[in-house]
Write a protein that holds these residues in place. Structure first.
Motif, PDB file in Angstrom:
ATOM      1  N   LEU A  79       1.106  -1.269   0.293  1.00  0.00           N
ATOM      2  CA  LEU A  79       0.197   0.112   0.000  1.00  0.00           C
ATOM      3  C   LEU A  79       0.862   1.407   0.462  1.00  0.00           C
ATOM      4  O   LEU A  79       0.398   2.261   0.280  1.00  0.00           O
ATOM      5  N   TRP A  80       1.935   1.672   0.176  1.00  0.00           N
ATOM      6  CA  TRP A  80       3.117   2.281  -0.306  1.00  0.00           C
ATOM      7  C   TRP A  80       3.027   3.207  -1.322  1.00  0.00           C
ATOM      8  O   TRP A  80       2.370   2.278  -2.402  1.00  0.00           O
ATOM      9  N   SER A  81       2.792   4.640  -1.750  1.00  0.00           N
ATOM     10  CA  SER A  81       2.163   5.010  -3.117  1.00  0.00           C
ATOM     11  C   SER A  81       3.182   4.933  -3.850  1.00  0.00           C
ATOM     12  O   SER A  81       3.132   4.848  -5.013  1.00  0.00           O
ATOM     13  N   SER A  82       4.897   4.000  -3.994  1.00  0.00           N
ATOM     14  CA  SER A  82       5.743   3.602  -4.207  1.00  0.00           C
ATOM     15  C   SER A  82       5.432   2.322  -5.003  1.00  0.00           C
ATOM     16  O   SER A  82       5.742   1.772  -5.693  1.00  0.00           O
ATOM     17  N   PHE A  83       5.342   1.834  -4.493  1.00  0.00           N
ATOM     18  CA  PHE A  83       4.626  -0.054  -4.203  1.00  0.00           C
ATOM     19  C   PHE A  83       3.655  -0.052  -6.118  1.00  0.00           C
ATOM     20  O   PHE A  83       2.883   1.135  -6.780  1.00  0.00           O
ATOM     21  N   ARG A  84       4.571  -0.798  -6.862  1.00  0.00           N
ATOM     22  CA  ARG A  84       4.351  -1.104  -7.935  1.00  0.00           C
ATOM     23  C   ARG A  84       3.714  -2.959  -8.159  1.00  0.00           C
ATOM     24  O   ARG A  84       4.607  -3.678  -7.955  1.00  0.00           O
ATOM     25  N   GLY A  85       2.462  -3.294  -8.741  1.00  0.00           N
ATOM     26  CA  GLY A  85       2.137  -4.078  -9.027  1.00  0.00           C
ATOM     27  C   GLY A  85       2.258  -4.716 -10.540  1.00  0.00           C
ATOM     28  O   GLY A  85       2.740  -3.724 -11.397  1.00  0.00           O
ATOM     29  N   GLU A  86       2.025  -5.791 -10.675  1.00  0.00           N
ATOM     30  CA  GLU A  86       1.574  -5.977 -12.240  1.00  0.00           C
ATOM     31  C   GLU A  86       1.339  -6.974 -12.764  1.00  0.00           C
ATOM     32  O   GLU A  86       1.090  -8.155 -11.942  1.00  0.00           O
ATOM     33  N   GLU A  87       0.590  -7.291 -14.218  1.00  0.00           N
ATOM     34  CA  GLU A  87      -0.241  -8.417 -14.147  1.00  0.00           C
ATOM     35  C   GLU A  87       0.150  -8.496 -15.645  1.00  0.00           C
ATOM     36  O   GLU A  87       0.376  -7.333 -16.390  1.00  0.00           O
ATOM     37  N   ARG A  88      -0.024  -9.518 -16.499  1.00  0.00           N
ATOM     38  CA  ARG A  88      -0.376  -9.723 -17.906  1.00  0.00           C
ATOM     39  C   ARG A  88      -1.030  -8.632 -18.764  1.00  0.00           C
ATOM     40  O   ARG A  88      -2.212  -8.780 -17.836  1.00  0.00           O
ATOM     41  N   GLN A  89      -0.764  -8.650 -19.616  1.00  0.00           N
ATOM     42  CA  GLN A  89      -1.776  -7.607 -20.218  1.00  0.00           C
ATOM     43  C   GLN A  89      -2.643  -7.932 -20.977  1.00  0.00           C
ATOM     44  O   GLN A  89      -3.426  -7.497 -20.762  1.00  0.00           O
ATOM     45  N   ASP A  90      -2.669  -9.679 -21.137  1.00  0.00           N
ATOM     46  CA  ASP A  90      -4.245 -10.317 -21.768  1.00  0.00           C
ATOM     47  C   ASP A  90      -4.980 -10.918 -20.310  1.00  0.00           C
ATOM     48  O   ASP A  90      -5.713 -11.521 -20.246  1.00  0.00           O
ATOM     49  N   GLU A  91      -4.533 -10.972 -18.890  1.00  0.00           N
ATOM     50  CA  GLU A  91      -4.567 -11.407 -18.227  1.00  0.00           C
ATOM     51  C   GLU A  91      -6.862 -10.780 -16.874  1.00  0.00           C
ATOM     52  O   GLU A  91      -6.228  -9.728 -17.000  1.00  0.00           O
ATOM     53  N   ARG A  92      -7.269 -11.650 -17.356  1.00  0.00           N
ATOM     54  CA  ARG A  92      -8.641 -10.955 -16.908  1.00  0.00           C
ATOM     55  C   ARG A  92      -8.799 -12.013 -14.841  1.00  0.00           C
ATOM     56  O   ARG A  92      -9.889 -11.892 -15.409  1.00  0.00           O
ATOM     57  N   VAL A  93      -7.900 -12.571 -14.441  1.00  0.00           N
ATOM     58  CA  VAL A  93      -8.109 -13.203 -13.734  1.00  0.00           C
ATOM     59  C   VAL A  93      -8.186 -12.474 -12.038  1.00  0.00           C
ATOM     60  O   VAL A  93      -9.217 -13.293 -11.575  1.00  0.00           O
TER      61      VAL A  93
END
Length: 274
Positions: A248-262
């Motif tokens: 929840l830090w403002s600087s945190f980045r999550g990531e996800e495949r661009q075609d993922e809908r799950v």
């Protein structure tokens, strides 16, 4: 008596006019938009300027109601967003005013493209740097660096400040209501936001720029790749099922495949290029 009635009607009309002017009518164009007078598009989405960027941010995440209009014009599109599942007996994102979830990065880009054509304007996802500016840390990061290299580097700074656990009303996270429905999952000790899953957009107070849900409720896709060497897209802000403070830090980045809908806690926010 007749004159008195006429006078009363005139007074009521004047009062109604005053109330109308006091309501800050929406901006006529994106170029004239302010925090107090957002630009409102054809879907009712409100956009405000963010100093330090050249774009206007939608003040809320894209809702089911917004996305439904896009889906109607794309009958062959994926329908995962229409049934995101449940936590216990509580559905995820079931209301028209809840953020749309179970959409991919490509779906989000498609929505922005559709809306651009519909309105003859330019809509897109925010860049990672624009999102940082909107959350208040843009001047503390190298805009040319990769999102992966910046993720988590500014520690213990949240969209609401430096306090942990979050103060009451900070946003929709994994709280006591969530843990009641998912007792085996972690939750933020001592925090209650009242929602086991998603909440309607704009439920909690906005930040200083007038933007709602910059933390919690749903993750928000950005344009960028997390790292040029990996084909995953950046998402920011955390979600309703997040309890880990560093996520929840403002600087945190999550990531996800661009075609993922799950992912039932990932959505998106649009920006408008004036």
């Amino acid at each position: 008596m007749k004159r008195l009635l006429i006078l009363i009607v005139l007074i009521l009309c004047v009062c109604q006019s005053i109330r109308g002017f006091a309501g800050n009518p929406p901006a006529e164009t994106p170029a004239t938009a302010t925090k107090e007078r957002p630009f409102v598009n054809t879907l009712g989405m409100k956009f405000v300027p963010v100093p330090g960027t050249k774009v206007l941010f939608c003040i809320h995440d894209t809702t089911n109601g917004n996305y439904r209009q896009f889906a109607k014009d794309n009958l062959g599109g994926d329908k995962s967003w229409m049934d995101a599942g449940k936590i216990g007996d509580v559905p995820v994102s079931s209301g028209e005013d809840h953020p749309v979830v179970c959409v991919s990065w490509m779906d989000a880009v498609g929505f922005c493209g559709w809306l651009s054509v519909k309105e003859s304007r330019t809509y897109r996802l925010p860049t990672d740097h624009e999102w940082s500016v909107a959350v208040g840390i843009g001047d503390q990061e190298d805009s040319a660096a990769t999102p992966a290299s910046k993720s988590g580097k500014i520690k213990d700074v949240y969209p609401w400040g430096r306090r942990w656990p979050p103060p009451a009303g900070a946003g929709n996270f994994a709280d006591s209501e969530y843990q009641k429905k998912a007792p085996k999952e972690p939750a933020i000790e001592g925090y209650t936001d009242g929602y086991a899953t998603t909440s309607p957009v704009m439920t909690f107070p906005p930040n200083s720029l007038g933007l709602y849900d910059m933390s919690g409720n749903v993750w928000q896709f950005c344009q960028d790749l997390m790292n040029p060497e990996h084909r995953t897209r950046v998402k920011r802000g955390g979600g309703w099922n997040v309890a880990a403070r560093e996520r929840l830090w403002s600087s945190f980045r999550g990531e996800e495949r661009q075609d993922e809908r799950v992912h039932w806690a990932t959505g998106f926010r649009c920006v408008l290029v004036p």
